[in-house]
Design a protein around this motif. Structure first.
Motif, PDB file in Angstrom:
ATOM      1  N   HIS A 220       0.807  -1.210   0.000  1.00 60.24           N
ATOM      2  CA  HIS A 220       0.000   0.000   0.000  1.00 60.24           C
ATOM      3  C   HIS A 220       0.845   1.267   0.000  1.00 60.24           C
ATOM      4  O   HIS A 220       0.323   2.358  -0.235  1.00 60.24           O
ATOM      5  CB  HIS A 220      -0.947   0.023   1.203  1.00 60.24           C
ATOM      6  N   ASP A 221       2.147   1.153   0.287  1.00 62.55           N
ATOM      7  CA  ASP A 221       2.967   2.368   0.301  1.00 62.55           C
ATOM      8  C   ASP A 221       3.409   2.785  -1.098  1.00 62.55           C
ATOM      9  O   ASP A 221       4.137   3.757  -1.247  1.00 62.55           O
ATOM     10  CB  ASP A 221       4.180   2.211   1.219  1.00 62.55           C
ATOM     11  N   VAL A 222       2.985   2.042  -2.132  1.00 62.46           N
ATOM     12  CA  VAL A 222       3.239   2.474  -3.511  1.00 62.46           C
ATOM     13  C   VAL A 222       2.076   3.368  -3.933  1.00 62.46           C
ATOM     14  O   VAL A 222       0.922   2.942  -3.971  1.00 62.46           O
ATOM     15  CB  VAL A 222       3.365   1.269  -4.463  1.00 62.46           C
ATOM     16  N   ASP A 223       2.390   4.626  -4.227  1.00 60.76           N
ATOM     17  CA  ASP A 223       1.382   5.607  -4.613  1.00 60.76           C
ATOM     18  C   ASP A 223       1.449   5.815  -6.121  1.00 60.76           C
ATOM     19  O   ASP A 223       2.428   6.324  -6.644  1.00 60.76           O
ATOM     20  CB  ASP A 223       1.637   6.925  -3.877  1.00 60.76           C
ATOM     21  N   PHE A 224       0.405   5.403  -6.829  1.00 56.41           N
ATOM     22  CA  PHE A 224       0.392   5.514  -8.282  1.00 56.41           C
ATOM     23  C   PHE A 224      -0.103   6.874  -8.760  1.00 56.41           C
ATOM     24  O   PHE A 224      -0.322   7.081  -9.948  1.00 56.41           O
ATOM     25  CB  PHE A 224      -0.473   4.402  -8.874  1.00 56.41           C
ATOM     26  N   GLY A 225      -0.264   7.816  -7.829  1.00 57.21           N
ATOM     27  CA  GLY A 225      -0.809   9.110  -8.205  1.00 57.21           C
ATOM     28  C   GLY A 225       0.186  10.039  -8.878  1.00 57.21           C
ATOM     29  O   GLY A 225      -0.207  10.957  -9.591  1.00 57.21           O
ATOM     30  N   ASN A 226       1.489   9.839  -8.653  1.00 58.06           N
ATOM     31  CA  ASN A 226       2.500  10.747  -9.208  1.00 58.06           C
ATOM     32  C   ASN A 226       3.504   9.952 -10.041  1.00 58.06           C
ATOM     33  O   ASN A 226       4.489   9.437  -9.515  1.00 58.06           O
ATOM     34  CB  ASN A 226       3.227  11.490  -8.077  1.00 58.06           C
ATOM     35  N   GLY A 227       3.243   9.833 -11.332  1.00 59.18           N
ATOM     36  CA  GLY A 227       4.100   9.047 -12.201  1.00 59.18           C
ATOM     37  C   GLY A 227       5.032   9.911 -13.032  1.00 59.18           C
ATOM     38  O   GLY A 227       4.654  10.991 -13.487  1.00 59.18           O
ATOM     39  N   VAL A 228       6.260   9.420 -13.248  1.00 61.43           N
ATOM     40  CA  VAL A 228       7.268  10.121 -14.042  1.00 61.43           C
ATOM     41  C   VAL A 228       7.934   9.115 -14.975  1.00 61.43           C
ATOM     42  O   VAL A 228       8.370   8.046 -14.525  1.00 61.43           O
ATOM     43  CB  VAL A 228       8.339  10.771 -13.140  1.00 61.43           C
ATOM     44  N   TYR A 229       8.020   9.452 -16.269  1.00 61.67           N
ATOM     45  CA  TYR A 229       8.711   8.566 -17.217  1.00 61.67           C
ATOM     46  C   TYR A 229      10.156   8.989 -17.368  1.00 61.67           C
ATOM     47  O   TYR A 229      10.464  10.170 -17.545  1.00 61.67           O
ATOM     48  CB  TYR A 229       8.027   8.619 -18.589  1.00 61.67           C
ATOM     49  N   TRP A 230      11.060   8.003 -17.282  1.00 65.60           N
ATOM     50  CA  TRP A 230      12.488   8.267 -17.461  1.00 65.60           C
ATOM     51  C   TRP A 230      13.214   6.960 -17.783  1.00 65.60           C
ATOM     52  O   TRP A 230      12.980   5.928 -17.162  1.00 65.60           O
ATOM     53  CB  TRP A 230      13.100   8.870 -16.186  1.00 65.60           C
ATOM     54  N   ASN A 231      14.073   7.005 -18.798  1.00 65.61           N
ATOM     55  CA  ASN A 231      15.004   5.927 -19.094  1.00 65.61           C
ATOM     56  C   ASN A 231      14.319   4.566 -19.227  1.00 65.61           C
ATOM     57  O   ASN A 231      14.757   3.571 -18.667  1.00 65.61           O
ATOM     58  CB  ASN A 231      16.075   5.866 -18.001  1.00 65.61           C
ATOM     59  N   GLY A 232      13.226   4.538 -19.989  1.00 69.80           N
ATOM     60  CA  GLY A 232      12.576   3.269 -20.291  1.00 69.80           C
ATOM     61  C   GLY A 232      11.655   2.734 -19.216  1.00 69.80           C
ATOM     62  O   GLY A 232      11.256   1.561 -19.270  1.00 69.80           O
ATOM     63  N   ALA A 233      11.314   3.544 -18.222  1.00 69.01           N
ATOM     64  CA  ALA A 233      10.451   3.071 -17.138  1.00 69.01           C
ATOM     65  C   ALA A 233       9.603   4.224 -16.607  1.00 69.01           C
ATOM     66  O   ALA A 233       9.946   5.394 -16.757  1.00 69.01           O
ATOM     67  CB  ALA A 233      11.287   2.469 -16.006  1.00 69.01           C
ATOM     68  N   ILE A 234       8.488   3.866 -15.979  1.00 67.85           N
ATOM     69  CA  ILE A 234       7.643   4.844 -15.290  1.00 67.85           C
ATOM     70  C   ILE A 234       7.827   4.647 -13.791  1.00 67.85           C
ATOM     71  O   ILE A 234       7.745   3.527 -13.279  1.00 67.85           O
ATOM     72  CB  ILE A 234       6.172   4.697 -15.688  1.00 67.85           C
ATOM     73  N   TYR A 235       8.079   5.762 -13.108  1.00 64.14           N
ATOM     74  CA  TYR A 235       8.381   5.737 -11.676  1.00 64.14           C
ATOM     75  C   TYR A 235       7.241   6.401 -10.912  1.00 64.14           C
ATOM     76  O   TYR A 235       6.706   7.432 -11.329  1.00 64.14           O
ATOM     77  CB  TYR A 235       9.690   6.485 -11.385  1.00 64.14           C
ATOM     78  N   TRP A 236       6.907   5.814  -9.753  1.00 69.12           N
ATOM     79  CA  TRP A 236       5.883   6.379  -8.881  1.00 69.12           C
ATOM     80  C   TRP A 236       6.484   6.626  -7.499  1.00 69.12           C
ATOM     81  O   TRP A 236       7.046   5.718  -6.876  1.00 69.12           O
ATOM     82  CB  TRP A 236       4.689   5.435  -8.749  1.00 69.12           C
ATOM     83  N   TYR A 237       6.341   7.854  -7.026  1.00 68.65           N
ATOM     84  CA  TYR A 237       6.892   8.232  -5.723  1.00 68.65           C
ATOM     85  C   TYR A 237       5.765   8.524  -4.743  1.00 68.65           C
ATOM     86  O   TYR A 237       4.831   9.266  -5.057  1.00 68.65           O
ATOM     87  CB  TYR A 237       7.794   9.472  -5.860  1.00 68.65           C
ATOM     88  N   HIS A 238       5.844   7.935  -3.556  1.00 71.56           N
ATOM     89  CA  HIS A 238       4.876   8.171  -2.493  1.00 71.56           C
ATOM     90  C   HIS A 238       5.523   9.075  -1.458  1.00 71.56           C
ATOM     91  O   HIS A 238       6.399   8.647  -0.712  1.00 71.56           O
ATOM     92  CB  HIS A 238       4.456   6.839  -1.848  1.00 71.56           C
TER      93      HIS A 238
END
Length: 403
Positions: A220-238
């Motif tokens: 549950h600590d993965v927050d999909f609300g803030n996504g950023v694309y970089w270097n072949g992947a999408i990152y989500w920061y909580h």
């Protein structure tokens, strides 16, 4: 006699101009060099000049070469807020960077009724809106923010939309003119974990496919609300849980990523901004409210860890912008990083901050600053605003890519 001389001179000038235009048109290499130097928005209009120009500007290799030569110039920031919080004020506000456009005016496509921004990525935008006259359905579109060209890629029923956790764009025009969109949906959940599925849309094939790894179990600590694309992947920061996860397109897998290790002092560091700029992934950490210190972290290209890109102190800004600090008896620094971008030189970094009443740009190298605009009406400053709070910022740039 003088009149005849002037007429002959004008005729020779016109003939020379026609000759020059003919020479340019007949030399593909020269034409390519000229077109490569023009901004994206005029280039998109110039497709209408001739079949030759249309063919050149639409060519996938020209789009890639153009993006590599014009390294993602940031033209502005788009602030978006929640309608229920902004009341009668506009949901979007455009902030010019480097004199582009006019502050306060938003691109025309953002005036679409009931539009909701899902994601921005290197000149492309994904947005949603109610499907025609059927409010029980939601349509999702990808739009070129320079041309306004858009394409509907999916329609979901409202129950499906409620289970939708993220919609993110993956697009790097310096590598490919094509883009991907991912939909992250929850299939079930508990107090500890989500069971999710990931669907991927490819503009190259114009088809959807599920992730080959099937369903993923994520905490549950993965927050999909803030996504950023970089270097072949999408990152989500909580931000609240201080956690980071990413989806790798090539490996088709979902992984966790370690956060920077920082020493805990009197004022613990919090990470207020997470984003990509100039081909690099950044975190901005601050030690508010008791100090004006900040640190910019950058991710290694191979995702092996973070390193300190620069340290700084925003205390001197209080002289120019006294509203960003409270009286000395309870001295607190009031600022919130909302964006970071690189300048023309690799070592130049600028941080965009909101402070009470204003939006300010700060250059971390020469320590100069300038006010970009007043804080737009309806966008109320919050000391710990950060991402995922009252409003979000999106970097606005332009691309030649077709939808």
């Amino acid at each position: 006699m003088a009149s005849e001389a002037r007429t002959r001179a004008r005729r020779r000038s016109c003939q020379a101009t026609d000759f020059g235009a003919t020479a340019v048109a007949s030399s593909v290499d020269l034409l390519l060099e000229i077109l490569m130097r023009l901004p994206a928005k005029p280039l998109l209009r110039f497709k209408c000049v001739s079949k030759q120009w249309y063919s050149i500007i639409s060519d996938p290799q020209f789009i890639i070469n153009y993006a590599q030569r014009n390294l993602k110039p940031l033209l502005g920031l788009l602030l978006s807020g929640r309608k229920e919080q902004l009341g009668p004020y506009p949901e979007f506000s455009f902030i010019s960077i480097g004199g582009y456009g006019k502050t306060g005016r938003v691109p025309k496509f953002l005036t679409i009724p009931k539009l909701e921004i899902q994601d921005f990525c290197n000149g492309l935008m994904c947005y949603s809106k109610p499907h025609m006259d059927a409010p029980q359905f939601t349509s999702y579109y990808v739009c070129n923010s320079a041309s306004g060209q858009s394409k509907r890629i999916r329609v979901l029923e409202s129950p499906s939309s409620k289970r939708l956790m993220a919609v993110n764009l993956a697009f790097d025009p310096s590598k490919s003119p094509f883009y991907n969109v991912i939909f992250v949906s929850e299939t079930s959940g508990s107090e500890l974990n989500h069971l999710i599925k990931i669907d991927i849309y490819s503009s190259k094939t114009q088809t959807w496919r599920p992730s080959t790894k099937g369903l993923f179990i994520v905490p549950h600590d993965v927050d999909f609300g803030n996504g950023v694309y970089w270097n072949g992947a999408i990152y989500w920061y909580h931000r609240k849980k201080n956690s980071l996860a990413y989806f790798d397109f090539e490996a088709d897998c979902l992984e966790r990523l370690q956060m920077p290790l920082v020493s805990q002092g009197s004022y613990p560091m919090s990470f207020d901004y997470f984003g990509e700029s100039g081909g690099h992934l950044h975190l901005v950490g601050t030690c508010r409210p008791g100090t004006s210190l900040f640190t910019v972290f950058e991710m290694e290209k191979d995702r092996s860890g973070w390193f300190v890109k620069c340290n700084g102190d925003l205390g001197a800004l209080a002289t120019t912008f006294p509203k960003m600090v409270t009286p000395r008896l309870s001295r607190r620094y009031l600022f919130s990083p909302v964006s970071l971008f690189r300048g023309e030189k690799e070592e130049e970094l600028s941080i965009v901050l909101t402070i009470p009443g204003s939006v300010v740009q700060y250059n971390t190298k020469d320590k100069t600053s300038k006010k970009l605009c007043d804080l737009p009406k309806g966008f109320i400053f919050n000391d710990f605003m950060g991402q995922g709070s009252r409003f979000k910022s999106h970097q606005y740039m332009e691309t030649l890519a077709s939808i």
